[in-house]
Design a protein around this motif. Structure first.
Motif, PDB file in Angstrom:
ATOM      1  N   ARG A 133       0.827  -1.205   0.000  1.00  0.00           N
ATOM      2  CA  ARG A 133       0.000   0.000   0.000  1.00  0.00           C
ATOM      3  C   ARG A 133       0.867   1.263   0.000  1.00  0.00           C
ATOM      4  N   LEU A 134       1.997   1.212   0.705  1.00  0.00           N
ATOM      5  CA  LEU A 134       2.892   2.368   0.717  1.00  0.00           C
ATOM      6  C   LEU A 134       3.528   2.588  -0.648  1.00  0.00           C
ATOM      7  N   LEU A 135       4.054   1.511  -1.243  1.00  0.00           N
ATOM      8  CA  LEU A 135       4.756   1.642  -2.528  1.00  0.00           C
ATOM      9  C   LEU A 135       3.810   2.004  -3.665  1.00  0.00           C
ATOM     10  N   THR A 136       2.550   1.542  -3.591  1.00  0.00           N
ATOM     11  CA  THR A 136       1.591   1.821  -4.662  1.00  0.00           C
ATOM     12  C   THR A 136       0.697   3.014  -4.370  1.00  0.00           C
ATOM     13  N   PHE A 137       0.895   3.658  -3.221  1.00  0.00           N
ATOM     14  CA  PHE A 137       0.143   4.888  -2.948  1.00  0.00           C
ATOM     15  C   PHE A 137       0.432   5.874  -4.076  1.00  0.00           C
ATOM     16  N   PRO A 138      -0.597   6.418  -4.738  1.00  0.00           N
ATOM     17  CA  PRO A 138      -0.400   7.140  -5.995  1.00  0.00           C
ATOM     18  C   PRO A 138       0.718   8.177  -5.982  1.00  0.00           C
ATOM     19  N   LEU A 139       0.764   9.043  -4.989  1.00  0.00           N
ATOM     20  CA  LEU A 139       1.793  10.073  -4.979  1.00  0.00           C
ATOM     21  C   LEU A 139       3.175   9.468  -4.731  1.00  0.00           C
ATOM     22  N   VAL A 140       3.238   8.432  -3.898  1.00  0.00           N
ATOM     23  CA  VAL A 140       4.522   7.778  -3.634  1.00  0.00           C
ATOM     24  C   VAL A 140       5.039   7.095  -4.885  1.00  0.00           C
ATOM     25  N   SER A 141       4.183   6.347  -5.579  1.00  0.00           N
ATOM     26  CA  SER A 141       4.629   5.640  -6.783  1.00  0.00           C
ATOM     27  C   SER A 141       5.025   6.612  -7.891  1.00  0.00           C
ATOM     28  N   THR A 142       4.345   7.746  -8.001  1.00  0.00           N
ATOM     29  CA  THR A 142       4.735   8.754  -8.997  1.00  0.00           C
ATOM     30  C   THR A 142       6.118   9.306  -8.692  1.00  0.00           C
ATOM     31  N   VAL A 143       6.371   9.592  -7.425  1.00  0.00           N
ATOM     32  CA  VAL A 143       7.696  10.082  -7.025  1.00  0.00           C
ATOM     33  C   VAL A 143       8.764   9.021  -7.273  1.00  0.00           C
ATOM     34  N   LEU A 144       8.434   7.762  -7.026  1.00  0.00           N
ATOM     35  CA  LEU A 144       9.392   6.688  -7.254  1.00  0.00           C
ATOM     36  C   LEU A 144       9.766   6.573  -8.729  1.00  0.00           C
ATOM     37  N   VAL A 145       8.788   6.718  -9.614  1.00  0.00           N
ATOM     38  CA  VAL A 145       9.079   6.669 -11.053  1.00  0.00           C
ATOM     39  C   VAL A 145      10.009   7.818 -11.442  1.00  0.00           C
ATOM     40  N   LEU A 146       9.680   9.024 -10.984  1.00  0.00           N
ATOM     41  CA  LEU A 146      10.512  10.186 -11.305  1.00  0.00           C
ATOM     42  C   LEU A 146      11.908  10.031 -10.717  1.00  0.00           C
ATOM     43  N   ALA A 147      11.984   9.591  -9.450  1.00  0.00           N
ATOM     44  CA  ALA A 147      13.282   9.429  -8.803  1.00  0.00           C
ATOM     45  C   ALA A 147      14.119   8.366  -9.494  1.00  0.00           C
ATOM     46  N   THR A 148      13.479   7.310  -9.966  1.00  0.00           N
ATOM     47  CA  THR A 148      14.216   6.255 -10.666  1.00  0.00           C
ATOM     48  C   THR A 148      14.859   6.784 -11.927  1.00  0.00           C
ATOM     49  N   GLU A 149      14.103   7.509 -12.741  1.00  0.00           N
ATOM     50  CA  GLU A 149      14.648   8.026 -13.995  1.00  0.00           C
ATOM     51  C   GLU A 149      15.759   9.041 -13.745  1.00  0.00           C
ATOM     52  N   LEU A 150      15.545   9.928 -12.777  1.00  0.00           N
ATOM     53  CA  LEU A 150      16.582  10.920 -12.499  1.00  0.00           C
ATOM     54  C   LEU A 150      17.832  10.261 -11.914  1.00  0.00           C
ATOM     55  N   THR A 151      17.646   9.231 -11.092  1.00  0.00           N
ATOM     56  CA  THR A 151      18.787   8.524 -10.529  1.00  0.00           C
ATOM     57  C   THR A 151      19.580   7.808 -11.619  1.00  0.00           C
ATOM     58  N   VAL A 152      18.876   7.216 -12.560  1.00  0.00           N
ATOM     59  CA  VAL A 152      19.559   6.503 -13.636  1.00  0.00           C
ATOM     60  C   VAL A 152      20.467   7.440 -14.421  1.00  0.00           C
ATOM     61  N   TYR A 153      19.981   8.621 -14.749  1.00  0.00           N
ATOM     62  CA  TYR A 153      20.725   9.486 -15.668  1.00  0.00           C
ATOM     63  C   TYR A 153      21.644  10.490 -14.979  1.00  0.00           C
ATOM     64  N   PHE A 154      21.344  10.866 -13.755  1.00  0.00           N
ATOM     65  CA  PHE A 154      22.113  11.959 -13.141  1.00  0.00           C
ATOM     66  C   PHE A 154      22.907  11.504 -11.925  1.00  0.00           C
ATOM     67  N   THR A 155      23.179  10.216 -11.866  1.00  0.00           N
ATOM     68  CA  THR A 155      24.131   9.651 -10.915  1.00  0.00           C
ATOM     69  C   THR A 155      25.035   8.711 -11.729  1.00  0.00           C
ATOM     70  N   PRO A 156      26.066   8.128 -11.125  1.00  0.00           N
ATOM     71  CA  PRO A 156      26.910   7.173 -11.873  1.00  0.00           C
ATOM     72  C   PRO A 156      26.208   5.866 -12.232  1.00  0.00           C
ATOM     73  N   TYR A 157      24.951   5.724 -11.876  1.00  0.00           N
ATOM     74  CA  TYR A 157      24.199   4.478 -12.103  1.00  0.00           C
ATOM     75  C   TYR A 157      24.296   4.042 -13.575  1.00  0.00           C
ATOM     76  N   PHE A 158      23.893   4.898 -14.484  1.00  0.00           N
ATOM     77  CA  PHE A 158      23.828   4.536 -15.899  1.00  0.00           C
ATOM     78  C   PHE A 158      25.220   4.283 -16.475  1.00  0.00           C
ATOM     79  N   ALA A 159      26.159   5.152 -16.172  1.00  0.00           N
ATOM     80  CA  ALA A 159      27.517   4.978 -16.692  1.00  0.00           C
ATOM     81  C   ALA A 159      28.134   3.677 -16.190  1.00  0.00           C
ATOM     82  N   THR A 160      27.871   3.325 -14.943  1.00  0.00           N
ATOM     83  CA  THR A 160      28.387   2.070 -14.395  1.00  0.00           C
ATOM     84  C   THR A 160      27.686   0.879 -15.032  1.00  0.00           C
ATOM     85  N   ALA A 161      26.393   0.990 -15.286  1.00  0.00           N
ATOM     86  CA  ALA A 161      25.648  -0.105 -15.901  1.00  0.00           C
ATOM     87  C   ALA A 161      26.151  -0.403 -17.309  1.00  0.00           C
TER      88      ALA A 161
END
Length: 328
Positions: A133-161
């Motif tokens: 319920r916490l992870l799928t709470f609409p505002l939480v899940s929207t933030v998680l999607v945005l945070a995932t994309e920003l983390t992928v591209y604007f941290t070393p995550y993507f370059a390391t992958a």
């Protein structure tokens, strides 16, 4: 490998992108497991005498699993280590398009319909558990999607992958899971969201999510610093565009996919809203019919005739009509 001995892929064309494929064993296993479980569920429902809409099966297989296959094994995967824009299309497809296809197949309702009563109850309890319920709470899940994309591209995550194979596969799974956390609860026919998330609220949340999903593409397209710049500068083939231009193409592709997904997503929610209102109206009509039927007086002999207006009202016209009736 020195630049003199490096072997580059040929310049991508539409034909090469469509005809170039490579195996991705973890992604293939994921597709096989998801497809097998879904197919088993459909067979179970039909053996019990039920039915499962073919359109849902097609959405799950073609749009959901098909997007996973294309993103991880097509020409996009072949060229994602040499150009940024194929990698951006991959990631956006896994984060936005594949979850929409999987959700349109409604695997949560299928699981409840296919499993025995005990298993179905466990699925429902899991959907109402605190963590889900916490992870799928609409505002939480929207933030998680945005945070995932920003983390992928604007941290070393993507370059390391790009350098580490297992992390690349984990990134694929991470993007897919983040997208499913928002889309699956919104589109399923199971009660996976709080009661206040009515269809009008869901439509508003989907509209908001469409705006949020467009932000990473805009940021990537206009960002002045190169994303995984060291990798792409080192591995850029002679025919590749300018690396900055390549990044702009990738951001534009991300933006286009987000807008492409947002409209049908919203239309599906609106269609569900209309169907829910029709069903609610039909239930109310049946309830009213049931309440009014006992109140109707039972017929006791011949029904009382309704007298015409000129026999009950005063006035010159009524009097004339009465005289004519007596005269006739």
């Amino acid at each position: 490998m020195s630049e003199l001995s490096a072997v580059y892929l040929p310049e991508p064309t539409v034909g090469r992108l469509l005809g170039s494929w490579q195996w991705d064993v973890p992604a293939l296993l994921l597709v096989a497991v998801l497809g097998g479980l879904y197919g088993w569920g459909v067979v179970r429902v039909r053996r019990r005498g039920g039915s499962w809409p073919p359109v849902r099966l097609a959405a799950f297989v073609l749009l959901g699993l098909g997007t996973i296959v294309v993103a991880t094994m097509s020409g996009l995967a072949v060229y994602d280590h040499e150009l940024f824009w194929p990698a951006a299309v991959q990631n956006a497809g896994l984060d936005l398009l594949a979850p929409l296809g999987l959700a349109l197949g409604d695997p949560l309702r299928l699981a409840v319909a296919a499993l025995p009563e005990g298993g179905a109850n466990r699925v429902r309890r899991a959907l109402t558990g605190r963590l889900i319920r916490l992870l799928t709470f609409p505002l939480v899940s929207t933030v998680l999607v945005l945070a995932t994309e920003l983390t992928v591209y604007f941290t070393p995550y993507f370059a390391t992958a790009l350098r580490v194979g297992w992390l690349h596969e984990l990134m694929y799974l991470h993007l897919l899971a983040a997208g499913c956390l928002f889309v699956l609860p919104v589109l399923t026919r199971e009660q996976a969201l709080p009661e206040w998330c009515t269809h009008p609220v869901r439509a508003a949340l989907v509209f908001l999510d469409g705006i949020v999903d467009a932000l990473p593409g805009l940021v990537v397209m206009t960002h002045g610093t190169l994303i995984a710049g060291a990798w792409y500068l080192h591995h850029a083939p002679p025919w590749s565009p300018d690396v900055h231009h390549d990044q702009q193409l990738g951001g534009g592709a991300m933006l286009g996919i987000s807008e492409l997904v947002a409209l049908p997503f919203l239309l599906v929610v609106l269609a569900q809203w209309v169907r829910a209102e029709r069903a609610r109206t039909a239930v109310l009509d049946r309830r009213l019919d049931g309440e009014l039927a006992p109140a109707a007086p039972a017929a006791q002999g011949p029904a009382e005739l309704v007298r015409p207006w000129w026999e009950t009202e005063d006035g010159e016209v009524a009097e004339r009509m009465r005289r004519q009736g007596r005269g006739g």
